[in-house]
Design a protein around this motif. Structure first.
Motif, PDB file in Angstrom:
ATOM      1  N   VAL A  51       0.850  -1.192   0.000  1.00 54.70           N
ATOM      2  CA  VAL A  51       0.000   0.000   0.000  1.00 54.70           C
ATOM      3  C   VAL A  51       0.883   1.238   0.000  1.00 54.70           C
ATOM      4  CG1 VAL A  51      -1.739   1.327   1.257  1.00 54.70           C
ATOM      5  CG2 VAL A  51      -1.869  -1.167   1.245  1.00 54.70           C
ATOM      6  N   ILE A  52       0.612   2.144  -0.937  1.00 58.33           N
ATOM      7  CA  ILE A  52       1.340   3.420  -1.001  1.00 58.33           C
ATOM      8  C   ILE A  52       0.308   4.542  -0.985  1.00 58.33           C
ATOM      9  CG2 ILE A  52       2.951   4.866  -2.298  1.00 58.33           C
ATOM     10  CD1 ILE A  52       3.910   2.226  -3.676  1.00 58.33           C
ATOM     11  N   VAL A  53       0.320   5.328   0.072  1.00 55.30           N
ATOM     12  CA  VAL A  53      -0.586   6.477   0.211  1.00 55.30           C
ATOM     13  C   VAL A  53       0.244   7.738   0.011  1.00 55.30           C
ATOM     14  CG1 VAL A  53      -2.135   7.723   1.771  1.00 55.30           C
ATOM     15  CG2 VAL A  53      -2.099   5.213   1.781  1.00 55.30           C
ATOM     16  N   SER A  54      -0.113   8.532  -0.996  1.00 47.49           N
ATOM     17  CA  SER A  54       0.698   9.695  -1.354  1.00 47.49           C
ATOM     18  C   SER A  54      -0.124  10.980  -1.350  1.00 47.49           C
ATOM     19  CB  SER A  54       1.323   9.473  -2.744  1.00 47.49           C
ATOM     20  OG  SER A  54       2.118  10.562  -3.131  1.00 47.49           O
ATOM     21  N   HIS A  55       0.173  11.859  -0.396  1.00 46.08           N
ATOM     22  CA  HIS A  55      -0.426  13.201  -0.305  1.00 46.08           C
ATOM     23  C   HIS A  55      -1.955  13.159  -0.389  1.00 46.08           C
ATOM     24  CE1 HIS A  55       3.590  14.887  -0.529  1.00 46.08           C
ATOM     25  NE2 HIS A  55       3.814  14.152  -1.610  1.00 46.08           N
ATOM     26  N   VAL A  56      -2.547  12.272   0.390  1.00 50.06           N
ATOM     27  CA  VAL A  56      -3.998  12.093   0.358  1.00 50.06           C
ATOM     28  C   VAL A  56      -4.695  13.083   1.298  1.00 50.06           C
ATOM     29  CG1 VAL A  56      -5.836  10.546   1.170  1.00 50.06           C
ATOM     30  CG2 VAL A  56      -4.115   9.717  -0.439  1.00 50.06           C
ATOM     31  N   SER A  57      -5.716  13.733   0.765  1.00 48.79           N
ATOM     32  CA  SER A  57      -6.595  14.587   1.560  1.00 48.79           C
ATOM     33  C   SER A  57      -8.044  14.194   1.264  1.00 48.79           C
ATOM     34  CB  SER A  57      -6.399  16.066   1.219  1.00 48.79           C
ATOM     35  OG  SER A  57      -5.106  16.510   1.586  1.00 48.79           O
ATOM     36  N   LYS A  58      -8.894  14.350   2.255  1.00 48.37           N
ATOM     37  CA  LYS A  58     -10.327  14.127   2.072  1.00 48.37           C
ATOM     38  C   LYS A  58     -11.073  15.305   2.654  1.00 48.37           C
ATOM     39  CE  LYS A  58     -13.982  11.869   0.819  1.00 48.37           C
ATOM     40  NZ  LYS A  58     -14.261  11.609  -0.630  1.00 48.37           N
ATOM     41  N   LYS A  59     -11.857  15.966   1.779  1.00 49.87           N
ATOM     42  CA  LYS A  59     -12.539  17.196   2.165  1.00 49.87           C
ATOM     43  C   LYS A  59     -14.045  17.016   2.033  1.00 49.87           C
ATOM     44  CE  LYS A  59     -12.003  20.781  -0.623  1.00 49.87           C
ATOM     45  NZ  LYS A  59     -11.412  21.972  -1.285  1.00 49.87           N
ATOM     46  N   TYR A  60     -14.776  17.490   3.024  1.00 49.27           N
ATOM     47  CA  TYR A  60     -16.233  17.440   3.002  1.00 49.27           C
ATOM     48  C   TYR A  60     -16.795  18.842   3.111  1.00 49.27           C
ATOM     49  CZ  TYR A  60     -15.791  12.426   3.968  1.00 49.27           C
ATOM     50  OH  TYR A  60     -15.472  11.090   3.891  1.00 49.27           O
ATOM     51  N   LYS A  61     -17.856  19.093   2.375  1.00 49.50           N
ATOM     52  CA  LYS A  61     -18.533  20.381   2.465  1.00 49.50           C
ATOM     53  C   LYS A  61     -19.387  20.455   3.732  1.00 49.50           C
ATOM     54  CE  LYS A  61     -17.556  22.925  -1.210  1.00 49.50           C
ATOM     55  NZ  LYS A  61     -17.090  24.323  -1.092  1.00 49.50           N
TER      56      LYS A  61
ATOM     57  N   THR B  59     -11.990   7.328   8.189  1.00 57.94           N
ATOM     58  CA  THR B  59     -11.947   7.872   6.826  1.00 57.94           C
ATOM     59  C   THR B  59     -10.766   7.277   6.069  1.00 57.94           C
ATOM     60  OG1 THR B  59     -12.948   9.957   7.550  1.00 57.94           O
ATOM     61  CG2 THR B  59     -11.783   9.984   5.438  1.00 57.94           C
ATOM     62  N   LEU B  60      -9.620   7.220   6.726  1.00 54.68           N
ATOM     63  CA  LEU B  60      -8.427   6.652   6.098  1.00 54.68           C
ATOM     64  C   LEU B  60      -8.620   5.170   5.788  1.00 54.68           C
ATOM     65  CD1 LEU B  60      -5.503   6.923   5.160  1.00 54.68           C
ATOM     66  CD2 LEU B  60      -4.773   6.511   7.521  1.00 54.68           C
ATOM     67  N   SER B  61      -9.225   4.417   6.710  1.00 57.98           N
ATOM     68  CA  SER B  61      -9.424   2.986   6.476  1.00 57.98           C
ATOM     69  C   SER B  61     -10.353   2.758   5.295  1.00 57.98           C
ATOM     70  CB  SER B  61      -9.985   2.309   7.735  1.00 57.98           C
ATOM     71  OG  SER B  61     -11.307   2.712   8.000  1.00 57.98           O
ATOM     72  N   ASN B  62     -11.381   3.600   5.151  1.00 55.44           N
ATOM     73  CA  ASN B  62     -12.302   3.490   4.015  1.00 55.44           C
ATOM     74  C   ASN B  62     -11.623   3.822   2.694  1.00 55.44           C
ATOM     75  OD1 ASN B  62     -15.419   3.008   4.573  1.00 55.44           O
ATOM     76  ND2 ASN B  62     -14.565   4.046   6.357  1.00 55.44           N
ATOM     77  N   ILE B  63     -10.681   4.766   2.714  1.00 57.38           N
ATOM     78  CA  ILE B  63      -9.947   5.123   1.493  1.00 57.38           C
ATOM     79  C   ILE B  63      -8.994   4.002   1.092  1.00 57.38           C
ATOM     80  CG2 ILE B  63      -8.171   6.678   0.572  1.00 57.38           C
ATOM     81  CD1 ILE B  63      -9.583   8.968   2.043  1.00 57.38           C
ATOM     82  N   ILE B  64      -8.276   3.432   2.058  1.00 55.39           N
ATOM     83  CA  ILE B  64      -7.357   2.319   1.769  1.00 55.39           C
ATOM     84  C   ILE B  64      -8.117   1.144   1.164  1.00 55.39           C
ATOM     85  CG2 ILE B  64      -5.815   0.584   2.776  1.00 55.39           C
ATOM     86  CD1 ILE B  64      -5.076   2.707   4.910  1.00 55.39           C
ATOM     87  N   ALA B  65      -9.325   0.873   1.709  1.00 53.29           N
ATOM     88  CA  ALA B  65     -10.123  -0.262   1.240  1.00 53.29           C
ATOM     89  C   ALA B  65     -10.869   0.026  -0.052  1.00 53.29           C
ATOM     90  CB  ALA B  65     -11.106  -0.679   2.330  1.00 53.29           C
TER      91      ALA B  65
END
Length: 264
Positions: free
Chosen positions: A5-15, A65-71
């Protein structure tokens, strides 16, 4: 040893909308409308084949949130995630349809993952035996307790034999006997060289099972390394936070909140 798994500069934004009219304005205006909240900001790390990584952090830091993105359940707003293999998320509610029975959920999940009818017929008894929820397997999942949902979700996910296992608080409900059975199964995965991400409020479980720790602090990576090096720093932060006065805590939380907000 390869990178799983390689996570690179990940952001998650919600309105952050206060009304339906603000949602409409956000769709109509070229630059959008209203403030946004960063659940994650510029997260980067990688994991190797066979790594067992505990994701630690206080509530609201973005661990789920991170676990959902990885999966692959949700996409990042920015950045990239490279997953080399099949990933499975185990969470209390993840992927289970409330109107369907436990048995029907097993069949549906396996069909979606490309298993044929013969394979599903062979897998189903093993999954049911591991879940150990008795006659409830023939009842709609919406009637299950959180512990039973966790048991069924865990049983399905481990028997489809994923390359990367993401466990989000799935062992925080239910009895210790089942948790021990799950940890034993996870150790079998570890011995096969599979990658595991483990989220739990139990620091004891983390120390017992995980070799590495990823400390996510209010949407950002605070530290990443061996469990024996990272966990003491996290525990010291918790002790320091508990010693703060109510006024100091409010000021700290406001500082964190402002850092995670964006005007658009």
């Amino acid at each position: 040893m390869g990178k799983s798994v390689i996570v690179s500069h990940v952001s998650k934004k919600y309105k952050m909308f206060k009304s339906n009219s603000e949602k409409i304005l956000d769709l109509l205006l070229p630059k959008g409308y209203g403030p946004s909240f960063y659940a994650l900001q510029d997260i980067s790390f990688d994991a190797n084949d066979g790594d067992v990584v505990g994701i630690i952090g206080v509530n609201g830091s973005g661990k789920s949130t991170l676990s959902n993105i990885i999966a692959g359940v949700i996409p990042p707003t920015e950045g990239t995630v490279t997953v080399n293999g099949e990933a499975a998320l185990i969470a209390i509610q993840s992927g289970l349809k409330g109107e369907l029975t436990g048995r029907e959920n097993i069949e549906l999940k396996c069909l979606m993952l490309g298993f044929n009818k013969k394979e599903i017929k062979e897998l189903t008894p093993r999954i049911i035996e591991f879940a150990d929820i008795g006659d409830f397997i023939e009842q709609p999942v919406k009637t299950y307790s959180s512990g039973m949902r966790s048991r069924l979700g865990f049983a399905i996910s481990i028997h489809i034999d994923p390359d990367i296992l993401v466990i989000d608080e799935a062992l925080s409900v239910g009895d210790q006997t089942f948790a021990d059975k799950c940890l034993k199964k996870m150790n079998e995965f570890k011995e096969k060289g599979k990658t595991i991400f483990f989220i739990s409020h139990s620091i004891g479980q983390m120390k017992r099972f995980c070799e590495k720790a990823l400390w996510v602090q209010y949407g950002q990576v605070q530290d990443y390394g061996l469990m024996k090096d990272v966990m003491p720093k996290y525990e010291q932060f918790i002790r320091d936070y508990k010693k703060m006065s109510e006024e100091e805590r409010r000021a700290f939380q406001e500082k964190v909140r402002m850092r995670r907000m964006s005007p658009v």
